[in-house]
Design a protein around this motif. Structure first.
Motif, PDB file in Angstrom:
ATOM      1  N   GLY A 159       0.805  -1.210   0.000  1.00 49.76           N
ATOM      2  CA  GLY A 159       0.000   0.000   0.000  1.00 49.76           C
ATOM      3  C   GLY A 159       0.839   1.260   0.000  1.00 49.76           C
ATOM      4  N   LEU A 160       1.898   1.282   0.804  1.00 47.43           N
ATOM      5  CA  LEU A 160       2.760   2.460   0.865  1.00 47.43           C
ATOM      6  C   LEU A 160       3.511   2.675  -0.448  1.00 47.43           C
ATOM      7  N   VAL A 161       4.088   1.584  -0.964  1.00 47.91           N
ATOM      8  CA  VAL A 161       4.921   1.691  -2.165  1.00 47.91           C
ATOM      9  C   VAL A 161       4.090   2.097  -3.372  1.00 47.91           C
ATOM     10  N   LEU A 162       2.976   1.409  -3.595  1.00 49.71           N
ATOM     11  CA  LEU A 162       2.172   1.706  -4.779  1.00 49.71           C
ATOM     12  C   LEU A 162       1.502   3.068  -4.690  1.00 49.71           C
ATOM     13  N   GLN A 163       1.181   3.509  -3.481  1.00 49.64           N
ATOM     14  CA  GLN A 163       0.604   4.845  -3.338  1.00 49.64           C
ATOM     15  C   GLN A 163       1.630   5.914  -3.710  1.00 49.64           C
ATOM     16  N   ALA A 164       2.881   5.708  -3.273  1.00 49.59           N
ATOM     17  CA  ALA A 164       3.926   6.689  -3.564  1.00 49.59           C
ATOM     18  C   ALA A 164       4.374   6.645  -5.026  1.00 49.59           C
ATOM     19  N   LEU A 165       4.253   5.473  -5.655  1.00 46.90           N
ATOM     20  CA  LEU A 165       4.781   5.290  -7.008  1.00 46.90           C
ATOM     21  C   LEU A 165       3.676   5.072  -8.039  1.00 46.90           C
ATOM     22  N   TYR A 166       2.485   5.558  -7.739  1.00 48.13           N
ATOM     23  CA  TYR A 166       1.344   5.283  -8.618  1.00 48.13           C
ATOM     24  C   TYR A 166       1.606   5.753 -10.045  1.00 48.13           C
ATOM     25  N   LEU A 167       2.080   6.992 -10.218  1.00 48.19           N
ATOM     26  CA  LEU A 167       2.273   7.534 -11.564  1.00 48.19           C
ATOM     27  C   LEU A 167       3.365   6.789 -12.338  1.00 48.19           C
ATOM     28  N   PRO A 168       4.593   6.605 -11.776  1.00 45.85           N
ATOM     29  CA  PRO A 168       5.596   5.861 -12.550  1.00 45.85           C
ATOM     30  C   PRO A 168       5.201   4.412 -12.820  1.00 45.85           C
ATOM     31  N   VAL A 169       4.469   3.777 -11.892  1.00 46.71           N
ATOM     32  CA  VAL A 169       3.998   2.413 -12.150  1.00 46.71           C
ATOM     33  C   VAL A 169       3.036   2.409 -13.333  1.00 46.71           C
ATOM     34  N   ALA A 170       2.128   3.373 -13.362  1.00 42.22           N
ATOM     35  CA  ALA A 170       1.187   3.475 -14.482  1.00 42.22           C
ATOM     36  C   ALA A 170       1.923   3.702 -15.801  1.00 42.22           C
ATOM     37  N   LEU A 171       2.939   4.576 -15.781  1.00 43.91           N
ATOM     38  CA  LEU A 171       3.713   4.830 -16.995  1.00 43.91           C
ATOM     39  C   LEU A 171       4.477   3.586 -17.438  1.00 43.91           C
ATOM     40  N   MET A 172       5.030   2.849 -16.479  1.00 42.90           N
ATOM     41  CA  MET A 172       5.739   1.613 -16.823  1.00 42.90           C
ATOM     42  C   MET A 172       4.797   0.620 -17.492  1.00 42.90           C
ATOM     43  N   LEU A 173       3.596   0.462 -16.944  1.00 42.11           N
ATOM     44  CA  LEU A 173       2.636  -0.478 -17.519  1.00 42.11           C
ATOM     45  C   LEU A 173       2.213  -0.039 -18.918  1.00 42.11           C
ATOM     46  N   ILE A 174       2.042   1.273 -19.116  1.00 38.87           N
ATOM     47  CA  ILE A 174       1.720   1.769 -20.460  1.00 38.87           C
ATOM     48  C   ILE A 174       2.842   1.428 -21.427  1.00 38.87           C
ATOM     49  N   GLY A 175       4.101   1.620 -20.985  1.00 40.30           N
ATOM     50  CA  GLY A 175       5.238   1.287 -21.831  1.00 40.30           C
ATOM     51  C   GLY A 175       5.297  -0.193 -22.177  1.00 40.30           C
ATOM     52  N   LEU A 176       5.056  -1.061 -21.194  1.00 44.56           N
ATOM     53  CA  LEU A 176       5.090  -2.505 -21.444  1.00 44.56           C
ATOM     54  C   LEU A 176       3.953  -2.929 -22.375  1.00 44.56           C
ATOM     55  N   ILE A 177       2.777  -2.329 -22.202  1.00 45.68           N
ATOM     56  CA  ILE A 177       1.654  -2.641 -23.096  1.00 45.68           C
ATOM     57  C   ILE A 177       1.967  -2.186 -24.519  1.00 45.68           C
ATOM     58  N   LEU A 178       2.537  -0.992 -24.650  1.00 47.39           N
ATOM     59  CA  LEU A 178       2.887  -0.471 -25.971  1.00 47.39           C
ATOM     60  C   LEU A 178       3.905  -1.381 -26.651  1.00 47.39           C
ATOM     61  N   ARG A 179       4.867  -1.873 -25.889  1.00 45.39           N
ATOM     62  CA  ARG A 179       5.849  -2.821 -26.447  1.00 45.39           C
ATOM     63  C   ARG A 179       5.170  -4.088 -26.944  1.00 45.39           C
ATOM     64  N   GLY A 180       4.231  -4.610 -26.147  1.00 42.75           N
ATOM     65  CA  GLY A 180       3.562  -5.840 -26.533  1.00 42.75           C
ATOM     66  C   GLY A 180       2.752  -5.688 -27.809  1.00 42.75           C
ATOM     67  N   VAL A 181       2.061  -4.572 -27.925  1.00 41.12           N
ATOM     68  CA  VAL A 181       1.265  -4.313 -29.135  1.00 41.12           C
ATOM     69  C   VAL A 181       2.189  -4.127 -30.334  1.00 41.12           C
ATOM     70  N   ALA A 182       3.229  -3.329 -30.153  1.00 36.13           N
ATOM     71  CA  ALA A 182       4.134  -3.033 -31.264  1.00 36.13           C
ATOM     72  C   ALA A 182       4.869  -4.279 -31.731  1.00 36.13           C
ATOM     73  N   PHE A 183       5.181  -5.185 -30.823  1.00 33.35           N
ATOM     74  CA  PHE A 183       5.926  -6.400 -31.170  1.00 33.35           C
ATOM     75  C   PHE A 183       5.195  -7.200 -32.255  1.00 33.35           C
ATOM     76  N   ASP A 184       3.886  -7.357 -32.096  1.00 30.66           N
ATOM     77  CA  ASP A 184       3.114  -8.127 -33.070  1.00 30.66           C
ATOM     78  C   ASP A 184       2.706  -7.296 -34.273  1.00 30.66           C
ATOM     79  N   PHE A 185       2.325  -6.048 -34.050  1.00 32.69           N
ATOM     80  CA  PHE A 185       1.800  -5.244 -35.142  1.00 32.69           C
ATOM     81  C   PHE A 185       2.872  -4.858 -36.157  1.00 32.69           C
ATOM     82  N   ARG A 186       4.123  -4.768 -35.728  1.00 31.04           N
ATOM     83  CA  ARG A 186       5.163  -4.358 -36.663  1.00 31.04           C
ATOM     84  C   ARG A 186       5.337  -5.388 -37.779  1.00 31.04           C
ATOM     85  N   VAL A 187       4.963  -6.623 -37.527  1.00 25.70           N
ATOM     86  CA  VAL A 187       5.076  -7.671 -38.544  1.00 25.70           C
ATOM     87  C   VAL A 187       3.746  -7.907 -39.245  1.00 25.70           C
ATOM     88  N   LYS A 188       2.641  -7.846 -38.501  1.00 25.08           N
ATOM     89  CA  LYS A 188       1.340  -8.206 -39.064  1.00 25.08           C
ATOM     90  C   LYS A 188       0.642  -7.045 -39.764  1.00 25.08           C
TER      91      LYS A 188
END
Length: 334
Positions: free
Chosen positions: A80-109
């Motif tokens: 609770g303490l860690v995620l509350q303090a790091l909510y924004l960078p955690v959200a940005l990290m997840l957006i980055g990982l999702i973007l990587r996952g989408v781009a990995f497949d779409f760049r070929v297909k």
């Protein structure tokens, strides 16, 4: 020393969480590094670079899920303490990982006209995820200090961690590719080595300023002598990388793996140095591992699940790397 089950069980879960996060940083670190290097290659080389991480990158992120899952289940108060303090960078990290996952497949297909866009998206996702992770680490080390010194320190690590990932990614490409791409990977490693080394030394020197508790643990007597092998080993690993990337014959002779192995060693030593610096706190200056843990009965039940799951993840990871080891070729879905 207390050796009771109630005392040892939180330490076991702390070790599992630490192992998972270390495995994630090393394994996902090299494929984030490959993503950061993508704009420097030509189109055919980009395909080979993506192929070199293709069988591994998705499974590498399993370790992040395990580490965060242990934090949530075993140490919910710290979570609770860690995620509350790091909510924004955690959200940005997840957006980055999702973007990587989408781009990995779409760049070929996707149609060929969109391939450059998805290549840039893969790079952007890698950059966003790695800088967010660096900011999270820096903020954690400072105890979530939002003052100028704490923010400056977090920014320093946010800029340094991607550079370390680039070196790790270049080392991976040296092992997994050949020909012109391998030569370019050696060049990339040589270019990033000194900036990364200088940044790591600067951050190591600044850490006692942002976390004064580190001073007594590292610079007391006899601790300073007992811990001397850690910085010395890091220095030896650094110069081993430098020797290989400045001697092309070493790579041609089959010693290119040293770049990746030595960089991994630096990561591992830095991890254990950090763990030693903050133990027994799980949230620096606020909460120890025993204060953050749930009840012994609940931990015992969770322990049974982890005792089954963790060996399966380890065996699967080893098996996957054995099956897909070897030089990479251009990625194809045909």
């Amino acid at each position: 020393m207390d050796t009771s089950w109630a005392h040892l069980l939180p330490l076991i879960f702390l070790a599992v969480m630490g192992l998972a996060l270390l495995a994630y940083v090393v394994l996902d670190g090299y494929d984030l590094g490959v993503g950061l290097l993508l704009p420097l290659a030509d189109d055919a080389q980009k395909d080979t670079m993506i192929a070199s991480i293709g069988p591994f990158w998705d499974a590498n992120e399993t370790w992040l899920v395990l580490g965060v899952g242990v934090l949530l289940v075993a140490f919910p108060f710290a979570h609770g303490l860690v995620l509350q303090a790091l909510y924004l960078p955690v959200a940005l990290m997840l957006i980055g990982l999702i973007l990587r996952g989408v781009a990995f497949d779409f760049r070929v297909k996707a149609p060929p006209v969109w391939k450059p866009f998805w290549n840039r998206a893969f790079f952007g996702g890698s950059l966003l995820a790695s800088t967010a992770q660096g900011w999270m680490l820096g903020s954690y080390i400072t105890g979530f200090d939002n003052g100028p010194l704490g923010l400056g320190f977090s920014l320093g690590i946010a800029l340094t961690l991607p550079a370390a990932y680039v070196l790790l990614g270049a080392g991976w490409l040296i092992m997994k590719t050949g020909g012109v791409l391998q030569e370019r990977a050696v060049h990339w490693a040589r270019r990033v080595l000194w900036p990364m080394g200088a940044a790591l030394v600067a951050i190591s020197a600044a850490t006692p300023l942002v976390n004064p508790a580190v001073v007594d643990k590292w610079f007391g007597v006899p601790e300073v002598f007992a811990l001397m092998p850690i910085p010395l080993s890091c220095a030896l690993a650094f110069f081993a990388v430098r020797w290989v990337v400045t001697h092309p014959g070493a790579v041609k002779a089959g010693h290119g793996w040293v770049v990746f192995a030595a960089t991994v060693l630096i990561f591992v030593l830095a991890f254990f140095g950090l763990a030693y610096s903050i133990f027994p706190d799980i949230v620096i200056g606020r909460m120890t591992v025993w204060e953050a843990a749930i009840g012994t009965g609940s931990l015992t039940v969770v322990f049974i699940g982890v005792a089954i799951t963790l060996p399966m993840i380890i065996v699967y990871t080893i098996y996957m790397y054995r099956v897909f080891w070897g030089k990479a070729r251009a990625l194809s879905y045909n």
